[in-house]
Scaffold this active site. Structure first.
Site, mmCIF file in Angstrom:
data_model
loop_
_atom_site.group_PDB
_atom_site.id
_atom_site.type_symbol
_atom_site.label_atom_id
_atom_site.label_comp_id
_atom_site.label_asym_id
_atom_site.label_seq_id
_atom_site.Cartn_x
_atom_site.Cartn_y
_atom_site.Cartn_z
ATOM 1 N N TYR A 47 -1.847 -0.811 10.578
ATOM 2 C CA TYR A 47 -1.821 -1.091 9.150
ATOM 3 C C TYR A 47 -0.511 -0.620 8.521
ATOM 4 O O TYR A 47 0.149 -1.374 7.784
ATOM 5 C CB TYR A 47 -3.016 -0.411 8.493
ATOM 6 C CG TYR A 47 -3.194 -0.721 7.023
ATOM 7 C CD1 TYR A 47 -3.561 -1.998 6.607
ATOM 8 C CD2 TYR A 47 -3.010 0.254 6.055
ATOM 9 C CE1 TYR A 47 -3.736 -2.295 5.269
ATOM 10 C CE2 TYR A 47 -3.184 -0.028 4.710
ATOM 11 C CZ TYR A 47 -3.546 -1.306 4.322
ATOM 12 O OH TYR A 47 -3.719 -1.589 2.986
ATOM 13 N N SER A 68 0.865 -1.180 0.000
ATOM 14 C CA SER A 68 0.000 0.000 0.000
ATOM 15 C C SER A 68 0.900 1.228 0.000
ATOM 16 O O SER A 68 2.069 1.160 0.406
ATOM 17 C CB SER A 68 -0.878 0.003 1.255
ATOM 18 O OG SER A 68 -1.545 1.238 1.422
#
Length: 277
Positions: free
Chosen positions: A158, A145
């Site tokens: 995350y 990501s």
């Protein structure tokens, strides 16, 4: 694997029953790839496989139920997939989860769960598939990501997991490419998906303001960008122009990017105290 062509190649996709995994599987089926989808929910896997074959009659789509956090199960699933389809030409490590919230309010278990799936899950799947990728001189594709390249308010679990995945993938590139294995890292910014739909129900206002300084992309836009990258040997694939600009800014002008983030957060800041009232 031949560049520019997935036709006839066997591609294993973790987290292949929904979201980006399913969308990539559908695009690869259109290009003639043979697929094995892996995820925990067997019923959703069967539905995903049926959806792909309905869209692309004649597509070869098999499934393996797998919890990627189980190292022994990962080895068993990869070996079964390789046996069923004559080896593995590519592994797309896509399985992942998201936790968002104020650092003080998140439990230690939130961090452990995210790391177990987003990092150790990739580790387990990669180790299990590696002997097969060595034989095929195939391709390892890890979906991280933009949050693995920069920080974001509310994404402490995350971002930590995705930064770890970026580091792992960078090291694997040096180790595996001399064996003939192409290693690629996919770093999308936020896009429409079931995971983000769920996040939108409870995300902090600071996270929304900060993360969406890069506008949310469509699934079709992300898939098109990823597929374009996968037809090359390019290591880092950032699927959209806005995300690429942000990543470039983080490297060339990190102070400017931090100031922009601070400004967006300040406009809506509430903090953990407000959330507990």
């Amino acid at each position: 694997m031949s560049k520019l062509d997935f036709k006839g190649k066997h591609v294993v996709i973790t987290g292949g029953n929904s979201g980006l995994g399913l969308a990539l599987a559908t695009a690869l089926a259109k290009d003639g790839a043979r697929l094995t989808l892996m995820a925990r929910n067997a019923a959703k896997l069967e539905t995903a496989a049926a959806d792909i074959t309905a869209a692309h009659p004649g597509a070869v789509v098999q499934t393996q139920s797998l919890d990627v956090t189980d190292e022994a199960a990962a080895a068993k699933a990869m070996n079964a997939a390789a046996e069923a389809q004559g080896g593995i030409d590519a592994l797309i490590n896509n399985a992942g989860i998201l936790r968002e919230g104020y650092f003080q309010n998140l439990a230690a278990e939130d961090f452990r769960q995210v790391m177990e799936i987003n990092y150790f899950g990739v580790l387990n799947a990669t180790r299990a598939a590696l002997p097969h990728l060595q034989k095929s001189k195939g391709r390892l594709i890890n979906v991280a990501s933009v949050a693995g390249l920069v920080g974001a308010f509310g994404y402490t679990p995350y971002c930590a997991s995705k930064h770890a995945l970026v580091g792992l993938t960078s090291c694997l590139r040096y180790e595996l490419e001399p064996m003939g294995i192409t290693v690629q890292l996919v770093c999308p910014a936020e896009f429409d998906s079931p995971m983000v739909d769920e996040l939108d129900k409870s995300r902090t206002p600071e996270n929304r303001a900060h993360v969406l300084t890069i506008p949310k992309s469509t699934m079709d836009g992300i898939v098109a960008g990823v597929m374009k990258g996968l037809t090359t040997d390019r290591y880092e694939i950032v699927p959209t122009g806005m995300a690429r600009a942000a990543v470039k800014a983080s490297r060339l002008a990190p102070g400017m990017l931090r100031r922009a983030g601070n400004k967006a957060i300040a406009k809506v800041y509430q903090g953990p105290a407000a959330s507990s009232l």
